[in-house]
Design a protein around this motif. Structure first.
Motif, PDB file in Angstrom:
ATOM      1  N   LEU A 140       0.896  -1.079  -0.188  1.00 40.24           N
ATOM      2  CA  LEU A 140      -0.099  -0.453   0.478  1.00 40.24           C
ATOM      3  C   LEU A 140       0.724   1.514  -0.427  1.00 40.24           C
ATOM      4  CD1 LEU A 140      -2.497   1.533  -0.253  1.00 40.24           C
ATOM      5  CD2 LEU A 140      -2.819   0.440   2.758  1.00 40.24           C
ATOM      6  N   GLY A 141       2.179   1.054   0.740  1.00 43.06           N
ATOM      7  CA  GLY A 141       3.027   2.667   0.907  1.00 43.06           C
ATOM      8  C   GLY A 141       4.094   2.346  -0.696  1.00 43.06           C
ATOM      9  N   ALA A 187       1.561   6.254  -6.968  1.00 40.53           N
ATOM     10  CA  ALA A 187       0.476   7.838  -7.258  1.00 40.53           C
ATOM     11  C   ALA A 187       1.024   9.154  -7.597  1.00 40.53           C
ATOM     12  CB  ALA A 187      -1.005   7.601  -6.620  1.00 40.53           C
ATOM     13  N   LEU A 188       1.376   9.010  -5.788  1.00 41.34           N
ATOM     14  CA  LEU A 188       2.233  10.532  -5.841  1.00 41.34           C
ATOM     15  C   LEU A 188       3.406  11.054  -6.561  1.00 41.34           C
ATOM     16  CD1 LEU A 188       1.676  10.637  -2.064  1.00 41.34           C
ATOM     17  CD2 LEU A 188       0.455  12.143  -3.417  1.00 41.34           C
ATOM     18  N   GLY A 189       4.036  10.098  -6.829  1.00 37.18           N
ATOM     19  CA  GLY A 189       5.737  10.022  -8.054  1.00 37.18           C
ATOM     20  C   GLY A 189       4.960  10.103  -8.955  1.00 37.18           C
ATOM     21  N   LEU A 190       3.810  10.459  -9.433  1.00 36.28           N
ATOM     22  CA  LEU A 190       3.346  10.698 -11.147  1.00 36.28           C
ATOM     23  C   LEU A 190       3.109  11.412 -11.132  1.00 36.28           C
ATOM     24  CD1 LEU A 190       3.328   9.165 -13.811  1.00 36.28           C
ATOM     25  CD2 LEU A 190       1.106   8.563 -13.634  1.00 36.28           C
ATOM     26  N   MET A 217       8.567   2.584 -15.497  1.00 32.42           N
ATOM     27  CA  MET A 217       8.057   3.469 -14.465  1.00 32.42           C
ATOM     28  C   MET A 217       7.426   2.107 -13.749  1.00 32.42           C
ATOM     29  SD  MET A 217       5.627   6.611 -15.698  1.00 32.42           S
ATOM     30  CE  MET A 217       6.140   8.311 -16.382  1.00 32.42           C
ATOM     31  N   LEU A 218       6.604   1.321 -14.183  1.00 30.31           N
ATOM     32  CA  LEU A 218       6.172   0.432 -13.698  1.00 30.31           C
ATOM     33  C   LEU A 218       7.565  -0.855 -12.670  1.00 30.31           C
ATOM     34  CD1 LEU A 218       3.356  -1.205 -15.374  1.00 30.31           C
ATOM     35  CD2 LEU A 218       3.453   0.240 -13.849  1.00 30.31           C
ATOM     36  N   LEU A 234      10.214   7.974  -6.317  1.00 29.92           N
ATOM     37  CA  LEU A 234       9.940   7.531  -7.466  1.00 29.92           C
ATOM     38  C   LEU A 234       9.527   8.642  -8.362  1.00 29.92           C
ATOM     39  CD1 LEU A 234       7.107   4.826  -6.483  1.00 29.92           C
ATOM     40  CD2 LEU A 234       9.613   4.789  -7.571  1.00 29.92           C
ATOM     41  N   GLY A 235       9.022  10.278  -7.913  1.00 31.40           N
ATOM     42  CA  GLY A 235       8.563  11.361  -8.497  1.00 31.40           C
ATOM     43  C   GLY A 235      10.022  11.667  -9.298  1.00 31.40           C
TER      44      GLY A 235
END
Length: 260
Positions: free
Chosen positions: A79-80, A86-89, A191-192, A149-150
């Motif tokens: 979940l983290g 999502a936030l990174g994208l 990205m994945l 990730l961002g």
């Protein structure tokens, strides 16, 4: 073939000298006691300590508790990582320069700050905000991983060839559609792959975050070690190793499938 004087680069020489001085000063300042590390007394004490972990506690109640803690750790990491992706994208779009240089610099500064703070520090902050338990650990993993990730997503978008998006724009597509159907689609496999790799890391991090009260296997390990219940702690450690190995294998297989 020796380098000619014309190819001499003083900047590279100074950089190599600085790195060498850093390595030497690190050894000098740390004052490493190699003799104490490899002494017979140190080896015997270490072996005596490790013997306390054998055999692992395989009682039904312990195995059930360990399985539940393993699932909790796995859920925290998954979940983290999902929240962080999502936030990174979302932050990768301004960080890649699509909304101007000022927005890019500010977003990258925020991403640098998010990933510069270790997961344990984030966990301590989230424990105050959300209380003890896996929710705080999940938020801590998401906060740190979003910064990582961002930045990775932003660099992926920047390095994606723009020809396909420009072609769609020239043929009448709006900016959003051109980005979604060209640049994002080209960047998505990479990205994945990054997301799966960070999930592997977050499995390990989630197991450690429990030490500060964030739930999962780490909290269980700290509890039994504090009571010197070494055999039960050994069961928890084995569960960590097995879970990390399985997730590593699954993530590696998925990354290979995505990069085909």
């Amino acid at each position: 073939m020796p380098a000619s004087p014309d190819n001499f680069n003083p900047v590279k020489l100074l950089a190599a000298a600085a790195i060498l001085m850093l390595v030497i000063s690190s050894f000098v300042s740390l004052n490493i006691e190699w003799r104490s590390l490899f002494a017979d007394d140190a080896a015997s004490k270490t072996w005596e300590f490790l013997q306390g972990f054998a055999p692992p506690d395989l009682a039904g109640a312990v195995l059930k508790k360990t399985a539940l803690a393993s699932f909790e750790t796995l859920a925290m990491s998954a979940l983290g990582t999902l929240i962080a992706a999502a936030l990174g994208l979302l932050m990768a779009l301004p960080a890649s320069g699509r909304f101007g240089q000022i927005t890019k610099s500010l977003t990258r500064l925020f991403l640098n700050m998010a990933r510069a703070v270790p997961e344990l520090v984030w966990a301590s902050i989230m424990l105050i905000a959300a209380g003890l338990g896996p929710f705080a650990g999940t938020l801590a993993l998401a906060a740190h991983t979003a910064g990582v990730l961002g930045r990775l997503f932003a660099e992926t978008l920047e390095n994606t060839p723009p020809q396909a998006e420009n072609t769609l724009r020239l043929n009448g597509a709006d900016a959003t559609s051109a980005f979604l159907y060209s640049t994002l689609m080209q960047s998505l496999p990479q990205m994945l792959s990054y997301t799966l790799y960070r999930w592997e890391n977050n499995i390990r991090a989630a197991a450690i975050l429990g030490v500060v009260g964030a739930g999962g296997l780490g909290q269980m390990l700290k509890y039994h070690l504090s009571l010197f219940q070494m055999q039960t702690a050994a069961t928890v450690i084995i569960a960590m190793l097995v879970m990390v190995a399985l997730v590593d294998a699954l993530s590696f297989a998925l990354r290979r499938w995505l990069m085909r």
